[in-house]
Design an enzyme around this catalytic site. Structure first.
Site, PDB file in Angstrom:
ATOM      1  N   ASN A   1       0.974  -1.178   0.107  1.00 53.25           N
ATOM      2  CA  ASN A   1       0.175   0.031  -0.142  1.00 53.25           C
ATOM      3  C   ASN A   1       1.064   1.382   0.107  1.00 53.25           C
ATOM      4  OD1 ASN A   1       0.627   0.844   2.677  1.00 53.25           O
ATOM      5  ND2 ASN A   1      -0.617  -0.950   3.098  1.00 53.25           N
TER       6      ASN A   1
ATOM      7  N   ASP B   1      -4.383  -6.075   5.177  1.00 50.42           N
ATOM      8  CA  ASP B   1      -5.685  -6.810   5.995  1.00 50.42           C
ATOM      9  C   ASP B   1      -5.415  -8.186   5.290  1.00 50.42           C
ATOM     10  OD1 ASP B   1      -6.513  -4.631   7.810  1.00 50.42           O
ATOM     11  OD2 ASP B   1      -7.344  -3.904   5.891  1.00 50.42           O
TER      12      ASP B   1
ATOM     13  N   LYS C   1       7.846 -17.425 -10.648  1.00 51.44           N
ATOM     14  CA  LYS C   1       6.974 -16.423 -11.305  1.00 51.44           C
ATOM     15  C   LYS C   1       5.897 -17.092 -12.222  1.00 51.44           C
ATOM     16  CE  LYS C   1       7.600 -12.456 -14.267  1.00 51.44           C
ATOM     17  NZ  LYS C   1       8.379 -12.088 -15.584  1.00 51.44           N
TER      18      LYS C   1
ATOM     19  N   PRO D   1      -3.007 -11.646  10.286  1.00 46.45           N
ATOM     20  CA  PRO D   1      -3.417 -11.611  11.760  1.00 46.45           C
ATOM     21  C   PRO D   1      -3.414 -10.022  12.031  1.00 46.45           C
ATOM     22  CG  PRO D   1      -1.041 -12.281  11.301  1.00 46.45           C
ATOM     23  CD  PRO D   1      -1.599 -12.375  10.101  1.00 46.45           C
ATOM     24  N   ASP D   2      -4.123  -9.553  12.910  1.00 44.05           N
ATOM     25  CA  ASP D   2      -4.219  -8.135  13.353  1.00 44.05           C
ATOM     26  C   ASP D   2      -3.220  -8.061  14.604  1.00 44.05           C
ATOM     27  OD1 ASP D   2      -4.936  -5.622  14.496  1.00 44.05           O
ATOM     28  OD2 ASP D   2      -6.953  -5.658  13.594  1.00 44.05           O
ATOM     29  N   ILE D   3      -2.143  -7.362  14.146  1.00 43.51           N
ATOM     30  CA  ILE D   3      -1.055  -7.316  15.150  1.00 43.51           C
ATOM     31  C   ILE D   3      -1.318  -6.458  16.424  1.00 43.51           C
ATOM     32  CG2 ILE D   3       1.383  -6.391  15.365  1.00 43.51           C
ATOM     33  CD1 ILE D   3       1.528  -6.650  12.254  1.00 43.51           C
TER      34      ILE D   3
ATOM     35  N   PHE E   1      -3.332   3.365  15.376  1.00 44.71           N
ATOM     36  CA  PHE E   1      -3.657   4.482  14.346  1.00 44.71           C
ATOM     37  C   PHE E   1      -4.808   4.053  13.548  1.00 44.71           C
ATOM     38  CE2 PHE E   1      -0.454   7.769  14.165  1.00 44.71           C
ATOM     39  CZ  PHE E   1       0.356   7.181  15.458  1.00 44.71           C
TER      40      PHE E   1
ATOM     41  N   LYS F   1     -13.110   2.347  15.989  1.00 47.93           N
ATOM     42  CA  LYS F   1     -11.860   1.852  15.941  1.00 47.93           C
ATOM     43  C   LYS F   1     -11.213   1.615  17.353  1.00 47.93           C
ATOM     44  CE  LYS F   1      -9.867   1.488  11.754  1.00 47.93           C
ATOM     45  NZ  LYS F   1      -9.229   1.784  10.635  1.00 47.93           N
TER      46      LYS F   1
ATOM     47  N   LYS G   1     -10.135  -2.008  18.742  1.00 48.54           N
ATOM     48  CA  LYS G   1      -9.045  -2.445  19.018  1.00 48.54           C
ATOM     49  C   LYS G   1      -8.463  -2.311  20.467  1.00 48.54           C
ATOM     50  CE  LYS G   1      -7.585  -2.338  14.533  1.00 48.54           C
ATOM     51  NZ  LYS G   1      -6.793  -3.275  13.851  1.00 48.54           N
TER      52      LYS G   1
HETATM   53  N1  CTP Z   1      -3.256  -2.970  12.487  1.00 55.08           N
HETATM   54  C1  CTP Z   1      -2.669  -4.093  12.624  1.00 55.08           C
HETATM   55  N2  CTP Z   1      -2.588  -5.462  12.050  1.00 55.08           N
HETATM   56  C2  CTP Z   1      -3.592  -5.304  11.235  1.00 55.08           C
HETATM   57  C3  CTP Z   1      -4.209  -4.283  10.669  1.00 55.08           C
HETATM   58  C4  CTP Z   1      -4.195  -3.052  11.433  1.00 55.08           C
HETATM   59  O1  CTP Z   1      -1.717  -3.936  13.688  1.00 55.08           O
HETATM   60  N3  CTP Z   1      -3.332  -6.666  10.345  1.00 55.08           N
HETATM   61  C5  CTP Z   1      -3.057  -1.743  13.393  1.00 55.08           C
HETATM   62  C6  CTP Z   1      -2.674  -0.610  12.528  1.00 55.08           C
HETATM   63  O2  CTP Z   1      -1.458  -0.459  12.561  1.00 55.08           O
HETATM   64  C7  CTP Z   1      -3.384   0.401  13.288  1.00 55.08           C
HETATM   65  C8  CTP Z   1      -4.646  -0.088  13.369  1.00 55.08           C
HETATM   66  O3  CTP Z   1      -4.408  -1.573  13.387  1.00 55.08           O
HETATM   67  O4  CTP Z   1      -2.680   0.793  14.487  1.00 55.08           O
HETATM   68  C9  CTP Z   1      -5.950   0.257  12.705  1.00 55.08           C
HETATM   69  O5  CTP Z   1      -5.447   0.063  11.204  1.00 55.08           O
HETATM   70  P1  CTP Z   1      -6.302   0.447   9.925  1.00 55.08           P
HETATM   71  O6  CTP Z   1      -5.707  -0.155   8.814  1.00 55.08           O
HETATM   72  O7  CTP Z   1      -6.691   1.547   9.998  1.00 55.08           O
HETATM   73  O8  CTP Z   1      -7.821  -0.340  10.350  1.00 55.08           O
HETATM   74  P2  CTP Z   1      -7.878  -1.820  10.275  1.00 55.08           P
HETATM   75  O9  CTP Z   1      -8.080  -2.411  11.466  1.00 55.08           O
HETATM   76  O10 CTP Z   1      -7.366  -2.554   9.044  1.00 55.08           O
HETATM   77  O11 CTP Z   1      -9.511  -1.873   9.654  1.00 55.08           O
HETATM   78  P3  CTP Z   1     -10.149  -1.275   8.476  1.00 55.08           P
HETATM   79  O12 CTP Z   1      -9.303  -1.434   7.267  1.00 55.08           O
HETATM   80  O13 CTP Z   1     -11.578  -1.722   8.250  1.00 55.08           O
HETATM   81  O14 CTP Z   1     -10.407   0.351   8.456  1.00 55.08           O
END
Ligand code: CTP
Length: 403
Positions: free
Chosen positions: A213, A282, A292, A310-312, A332, A346, A350
């Protein structure tokens, strides 16, 4: 605004080939809003002229203790009394030895000796050949100078003017600037350990392609730098970005979200604060192709299937240390619209006490930003500004919350 703005610094040059870097340092200091008074030894004048330093500092340079311009003929007293700090860069091996012994046979060392110890800090940037640097005499001098309360900056490492390679180069002007800015910053996070994630992640499709991204990592790097300036021990887990590591910060480079999670889990145990600024992907391709993916001549395009990463942040906020409040977590939110509403929901989703919202498309890759700090009592905006300035305000806010 730099922590150096409005300061008056006496920039001393002793003799060394690194004197050319002092010209750049002088320019950077002036640009940061510092008034710079240059003092040079005779040896320094062998390497760079007083004319150059006068033109860059905008003030006439002092080179002699007998300078008749001073009404009382006491340049060493007058110059040191008005300074917020004396910075000697380059500080040669000979000059360090002179400082150690209280030598005072020319203006620069005389002025250092005459400075009021409680009011005017002395910061020196050593510069010399690697053998001179590692010589026990120099190392003894450096240790004693530190014990005497003199701030001895690190030396750089690499190719030397003499053709050798090793330790002893003077730091680059930008590095000295960072150290000086840190020197004058409030140490509001002293004794704290801060873990920061920054940048995008990269999720491979095959060995040459992937999904990422537009996050540049600039905000996260600025936060890591601000935390370090505030005295914290800082670990920065960085996705693939080409940014210089802030001075004094431990950097761990990763590519994917899974690697970022692994690195975070390895370091979060020692942290007092976790700041998740990274724009983590995500989803990732369900299967990475080993080779390739080639066009096969048909009109069929490859079909990609995704799995969720995974959501860190969520993983960390659900850990016992975060739940008990021992670990303070900051999330963030990069949104494209309805910032307050999304950031507010959020924050709760979170499980973080503080969530920092920003408009992603408006700030990705830019040097400036606007931040919205959302906590349980509401929202506060940090108005549009340079990311470094915003990072410093955010760290000041964080320090208050930790008290
Ligand atoms: N984050 C994370 N791991 C992920 C996704 C997000 O640690 N897999 C953390 C980001 O570093 C940030 C927060 O979660 O501190 C929110 O990230 P953001 O991309 O704004 O939100 P998402 O949880 O991905 O939700 P959405 O895409 O639906 O807005």
């Amino acid at each position: 605004m730099s922590t150096l703005a409005g300061k008056h610094i006496v920039l001393g040059l002793s003799g060394g080939i690194a004197a050319y870097k002092a010209a750049e340092l002088c320019r950077a200091l002036v640009k940061a809003g510092v008034t710079v008074q240059v003092v040079m030894t005779q040896a320094a004048e062998q390497f760079i002229t007083a004319v150059t330093m006068q033109a860059l500092s905008g003030r006439s340079v002092y080179t002699s203790q007998w300078d008749p311009r001073e009404a009382n003929n006491m340049a060493h007293i007058n110059l040191s009394r008005e300074a917020d700090a004396i910075v000697v860069a380059p500080a040669s091996a000979d000059f360090l030895s002179k400082l150690l012994h209280g030598g005072a046979d020319e203006l620069l060392s005389l002025m250092c000796l005459a400075r009021p110890l409680d009011k005017v800090p002395l910061i020196v940037a050593p510069a010399m050949n690697r053998e001179m640097w590692h010589n026990p005499a120099t190392q003894r001098n450096v240790a004693q100078l530190k014990a005497d309360g003199i701030h001895v900056l690190e030396v750089g490492q690499g190719d030397q003017a003499c053709g050798e390679n090793g330790d002893g180069r003077m730091l680059e002007a930008g590095e000295i600037m960072q150290d000086l800015e840190a020197f004058f910053a409030d140490k509001s996070l002293a004794g704290k350990s801060v873990l920061v994630t920054a940048g995008p992640t990269y999720e491979a499709i095959d060995p040459v392609r992937g999904i990422t991204n537009l996050s540049s990592g600039k905000m996260g790097f600025a936060i890591a730098r601000a935390a370090r300036m505030a005295g914290a021990v800082v670990t920065l887990v960085a996705g693939p970005v080409h940014l210089p590591t802030p001075r004094g910060v431990l950097r761990v480079d990763v590519l994917s979200a899974q690697q970022m999670l692994d690195a975070v889990q390895q370091h979060v145990g020692e942290a007092d604060v976790f700041m998740a600024t990274a724009a983590v992907a995500d989803w990732r391709p369900a299967n990475m192709a080993d080779q390739k993916i080639k066009k096969d001549g048909s009109t069929q395009t490859p079909q990609l299937n995704f799995v969720e990463n995974p959501d860190i942040l969520l993983t960390v906020t659900q850990s016992p240390r975060a739940v008990s409040g021992e670990l303070f977590c900051v999330g963030f939110a990069a949104e494209s619209h309805d910032l307050l509403a999304h950031a507010t929901s959020k924050r709760i989703r979170k499980g973080v006490p503080l969530l920092v919202g920003n408009i992603g498309p408006a700030t990705f890759g830019q040097d400036d930003n606007t931040l919205l700090l959302v906590d349980e009592s509401g929202a506060r905006e940090l108005p549009h500004g340079h990311k470094q300035a915003l990072a410093e305000q955010l760290i000041a806010d964080l320090a208050q919350r930790l008290q």
